[in-house]
Design a protein around this motif. Structure first.
Motif, PDB file in Angstrom:
ATOM      1  N   GLU A   1      49.842  55.930  10.478  1.00 57.43           N
ATOM      2  CA  GLU A   1      48.629  56.272  10.610  1.00 57.43           C
ATOM      3  C   GLU A   1      48.152  55.488  11.771  1.00 57.43           C
ATOM      4  O   GLU A   1      47.390  55.482  12.785  1.00 57.43           O
ATOM      5  CB  GLU A   1      47.881  55.891   9.378  1.00 57.43           C
ATOM      6  CG  GLU A   1      48.209  56.908   8.222  1.00 57.43           C
ATOM      7  CD  GLU A   1      47.168  56.813   7.065  1.00 57.43           C
ATOM      8  OE1 GLU A   1      46.048  56.070   7.310  1.00 57.43           O
ATOM      9  OE2 GLU A   1      47.265  57.306   6.074  1.00 57.43           O
ATOM     10  N   LYS A   2      49.083  54.338  11.892  1.00 58.46           N
ATOM     11  CA  LYS A   2      48.862  53.259  13.016  1.00 58.46           C
ATOM     12  C   LYS A   2      49.142  54.139  14.492  1.00 58.46           C
ATOM     13  O   LYS A   2      48.115  53.915  15.318  1.00 58.46           O
ATOM     14  CB  LYS A   2      49.849  52.282  12.869  1.00 58.46           C
ATOM     15  CG  LYS A   2      49.606  51.289  14.092  1.00 58.46           C
ATOM     16  CD  LYS A   2      50.730  49.826  14.152  1.00 58.46           C
ATOM     17  CE  LYS A   2      50.744  49.026  15.288  1.00 58.46           C
ATOM     18  NZ  LYS A   2      51.878  48.061  15.147  1.00 58.46           N
TER      19      LYS A   2
ATOM     20  N   ASN B   1      44.972  60.498  12.617  1.00 53.74           N
ATOM     21  CA  ASN B   1      44.799  61.669  11.913  1.00 53.74           C
ATOM     22  C   ASN B   1      45.625  62.060  10.834  1.00 53.74           C
ATOM     23  O   ASN B   1      45.528  62.898   9.973  1.00 53.74           O
ATOM     24  CB  ASN B   1      44.387  63.008  12.903  1.00 53.74           C
ATOM     25  CG  ASN B   1      43.204  62.663  13.590  1.00 53.74           C
ATOM     26  OD1 ASN B   1      42.217  62.054  13.435  1.00 53.74           O
ATOM     27  ND2 ASN B   1      43.150  63.179  14.681  1.00 53.74           N
ATOM     28  N   LEU B   2      47.023  61.288  10.512  1.00 57.45           N
ATOM     29  CA  LEU B   2      47.641  61.436   9.454  1.00 57.45           C
ATOM     30  C   LEU B   2      46.949  61.388   8.172  1.00 57.45           C
ATOM     31  O   LEU B   2      47.375  61.940   7.270  1.00 57.45           O
ATOM     32  CB  LEU B   2      48.858  60.835   9.538  1.00 57.45           C
ATOM     33  CG  LEU B   2      49.981  60.826  10.375  1.00 57.45           C
ATOM     34  CD1 LEU B   2      51.055  59.939  10.357  1.00 57.45           C
ATOM     35  CD2 LEU B   2      50.663  62.272  10.018  1.00 57.45           C
TER      36      LEU B   2
ATOM     37  N   ALA C   1      54.820  57.169  23.046  1.00 62.87           N
ATOM     38  CA  ALA C   1      53.501  56.938  23.081  1.00 62.87           C
ATOM     39  C   ALA C   1      52.647  58.248  23.215  1.00 62.87           C
ATOM     40  O   ALA C   1      51.506  58.677  22.674  1.00 62.87           O
ATOM     41  CB  ALA C   1      52.883  56.005  24.015  1.00 62.87           C
ATOM     42  N   ALA C   2      53.047  59.035  24.409  1.00 62.94           N
ATOM     43  CA  ALA C   2      52.565  60.351  24.387  1.00 62.94           C
ATOM     44  C   ALA C   2      52.691  61.395  23.705  1.00 62.94           C
ATOM     45  O   ALA C   2      51.787  62.236  23.170  1.00 62.94           O
ATOM     46  CB  ALA C   2      53.138  60.743  25.918  1.00 62.94           C
ATOM     47  N   ALA C   3      53.855  61.387  22.678  1.00 60.28           N
ATOM     48  CA  ALA C   3      54.056  62.156  21.817  1.00 60.28           C
ATOM     49  C   ALA C   3      53.133  61.939  20.640  1.00 60.28           C
ATOM     50  O   ALA C   3      52.644  62.965  20.137  1.00 60.28           O
ATOM     51  CB  ALA C   3      55.496  61.968  21.325  1.00 60.28           C
TER      52      ALA C   3
ATOM     53  N   PHE D   1      49.662  63.184  21.442  1.00 59.25           N
ATOM     54  CA  PHE D   1      49.667  64.512  21.439  1.00 59.25           C
ATOM     55  C   PHE D   1      49.417  64.932  20.039  1.00 59.25           C
ATOM     56  O   PHE D   1      48.712  66.159  19.937  1.00 59.25           O
ATOM     57  CB  PHE D   1      50.908  65.199  22.109  1.00 59.25           C
ATOM     58  CG  PHE D   1      50.803  66.636  21.987  1.00 59.25           C
ATOM     59  CD1 PHE D   1      49.929  67.153  22.761  1.00 59.25           C
ATOM     60  CD2 PHE D   1      51.727  67.303  21.226  1.00 59.25           C
ATOM     61  CE1 PHE D   1      49.921  68.852  22.947  1.00 59.25           C
ATOM     62  CE2 PHE D   1      51.834  68.836  21.144  1.00 59.25           C
ATOM     63  CZ  PHE D   1      50.931  69.471  22.013  1.00 59.25           C
ATOM     64  N   ILE D   2      50.371  64.675  19.139  1.00 60.40           N
ATOM     65  CA  ILE D   2      50.313  64.946  17.719  1.00 60.40           C
ATOM     66  C   ILE D   2      48.978  64.766  16.967  1.00 60.40           C
ATOM     67  O   ILE D   2      48.431  65.612  16.449  1.00 60.40           O
ATOM     68  CB  ILE D   2      51.376  64.472  16.848  1.00 60.40           C
ATOM     69  CG1 ILE D   2      52.756  64.916  17.331  1.00 60.40           C
ATOM     70  CG2 ILE D   2      51.272  64.713  15.306  1.00 60.40           C
ATOM     71  CD1 ILE D   2      53.996  64.190  16.661  1.00 60.40           C
ATOM     72  N   ASN D   3      48.362  63.388  17.432  1.00 60.24           N
ATOM     73  CA  ASN D   3      47.167  63.005  16.845  1.00 60.24           C
ATOM     74  C   ASN D   3      46.213  63.975  17.343  1.00 60.24           C
ATOM     75  O   ASN D   3      45.067  64.299  16.502  1.00 60.24           O
ATOM     76  CB  ASN D   3      46.804  61.458  17.340  1.00 60.24           C
ATOM     77  CG  ASN D   3      45.568  61.175  16.449  1.00 60.24           C
ATOM     78  OD1 ASN D   3      45.606  60.795  15.323  1.00 60.24           O
ATOM     79  ND2 ASN D   3      44.604  60.690  17.433  1.00 60.24           N
ATOM     80  N   PHE D   4      46.180  64.511  18.473  1.00 66.05           N
ATOM     81  CA  PHE D   4      45.100  65.476  19.085  1.00 66.05           C
ATOM     82  C   PHE D   4      45.379  66.769  18.438  1.00 66.05           C
ATOM     83  O   PHE D   4      44.128  67.460  17.853  1.00 66.05           O
ATOM     84  CB  PHE D   4      45.485  65.459  20.509  1.00 66.05           C
ATOM     85  CG  PHE D   4      44.381  66.636  21.252  1.00 66.05           C
ATOM     86  CD1 PHE D   4      43.220  65.993  21.951  1.00 66.05           C
ATOM     87  CD2 PHE D   4      44.625  67.981  21.289  1.00 66.05           C
ATOM     88  CE1 PHE D   4      42.216  66.578  22.499  1.00 66.05           C
ATOM     89  CE2 PHE D   4      43.861  68.787  22.040  1.00 66.05           C
ATOM     90  CZ  PHE D   4      42.466  68.219  22.550  1.00 66.05           C
TER      91      PHE D   4
END
Length: 351
Positions: free
Chosen positions: A114-115, A119-120, A279-281, A284-287
């Motif tokens: 979650e850090k 959104n996890l 970091a980008a990955a 992206f997942i959080n989005f």
């Protein structure tokens, strides 16, 4: 009971593969300013269109990252991840079953937190725990029965009804290479006293079902063509995509969720261990796991969101079954044996 029940939300969805190659789209977001690019995978077709419109394009407007989108097939993506694990070409593998489970067993991806992905915290745990915390689901789909309601010789209420002699030469099921076949084998096993670790009852049951099977579907538009022509009255272990498309076109077709529940399918995100653009990955997942993206994507695709509190809109609201109607099974018990099980399927069930 054969079902493994979970609390509330809903469900349904896809398996659309199309094309190969790679396309690149520009995407933007200032939160992780150091992230300039990343590579991920995607299906094409209807699924890919919904994904682009509701997740990729909005991400483009919100980030400064270039996303290299690799099209193709899940088996290719998994092989790529294994072969290039020291210097991955793909930062985020998006994979369906069984390749997602095989990626976990190959130890290809990092643990998610979650850090890195706040959104996890909103994701139903079943969509994280089945991957041992090294991946997270994006959306999920129910496997049920596509039925020509005007041609059914009798109602289908239970999966066991498929074995009724009234359905002799009236059913289609997936070939072992297609989505839904493994789910059918496990469901047949569970119905007859076995499970994913003991598939013998399933194989014996499918051999008894053979007189009712007119066609093993190999992909493409066969599903829709068989139902439209009335060559079969039901396709067992299908997703909701084809039946609802036919229904919306005015055909007397429906998608049935039977009393034992529906097997579940899903795609998930896996961040490569040695990804150059972690970091980008993560961003992206959080989005993709944000409520707005979950609602828009899943409602457009008629799929189930993985986060709590995502209320679907439009037809999806009625068409996506709730989580407590899903059957989740242990893919890890199946994955190592798939080559031998595939051979047995073709030798004993198809022959």
């Amino acid at each position: 009971m054969i079902t493994k029940r979970f609390p509330s939300p809903r469900l349904s969805r896809r398996h659309f593969l199309a094309g190969s190659g790679a396309i690149t789209m520009a995407v933007t977001h200032p939160v992780f300013a150091q992230a300039k690019e990343m590579a991920t995978t995607s299906f094409g077709g209807v699924w890919g269109t919904a994904y682009k419109e509701t997740i990729l394009d909005p991400f483009q407007k919100a980030t400064g990252t270039t996303v290299k989108l690799k099209m193709g097939a899940p088996a290719e993506w998994l092989t790529n991840g294994i072969v290039t694990r020291r210097r991955p070409d793909i930062d985020v593998l998006m994979l369906p079953y069984p390749q997602s489970i095989q990626a976990v067993m190959q130890d290809l991806s990092v643990s998610l937190s979650e850090k890195d992905i706040p959104n996890l915290a909103n994701v139903e745990r079943v969509w994280i725990d089945q991957y041992d915390g090294t991946a997270v689901g994006l959306d999920y789909v129910a496997y049920g029965i596509s039925a020509r309601m005007d041609l059914l010789p009798k109602p289908l209420k239970s999966w066991k009804d498929l074995w009724d002699p009234a359905f002799e030469q009236k059913l289609a099921v997936p070939a072992i290479t297609q989505a839904g076949a493994w789910e059918l084998l496990v469901m047949a096993s569970k119905l007859h006293g076995g499970d994913e670790k003991n598939l013998e009852p399933g194989f014996q049951a499918l051999k008894r079902l053979r007189p009712n099977i007119k066609k093993f579907i190999g992909g493409g538009n066969e599903h829709a063509q068989l139902l439209e022509a009335g060559e079969v009255v039901a396709v067992a272990m299908s997703t909701n995509t084809t039946p609802y498309a036919l229904q919306d076109a005015g055909r007397p077709v429906d998608f049935l969720v039977l009393e034992e529940g529906s097997m579940v399918g899903m795609v998930s995100y896996h961040v490569a261990k040695n990804a150059a653009n972690k970091a980008a990955a993560m961003e992206f997942i959080n989005f993709a796991l944000a409520k707005e993206q979950q609602v828009n994507f899943c409602s457009k695709l008629i799929a189930g969101p993985v986060i709590k509190g995502a209320e679907l809109i439009g037809k999806a609201k009625e068409r996506v079954p709730p989580l407590d109607r899903l059957v989740v099974f242990d893919w890890k018990a199946l994955a190592p044996r798939m080559p031998e099980l595939s051979e047995r399927w073709n030798r004993e069930v198809v022959a």
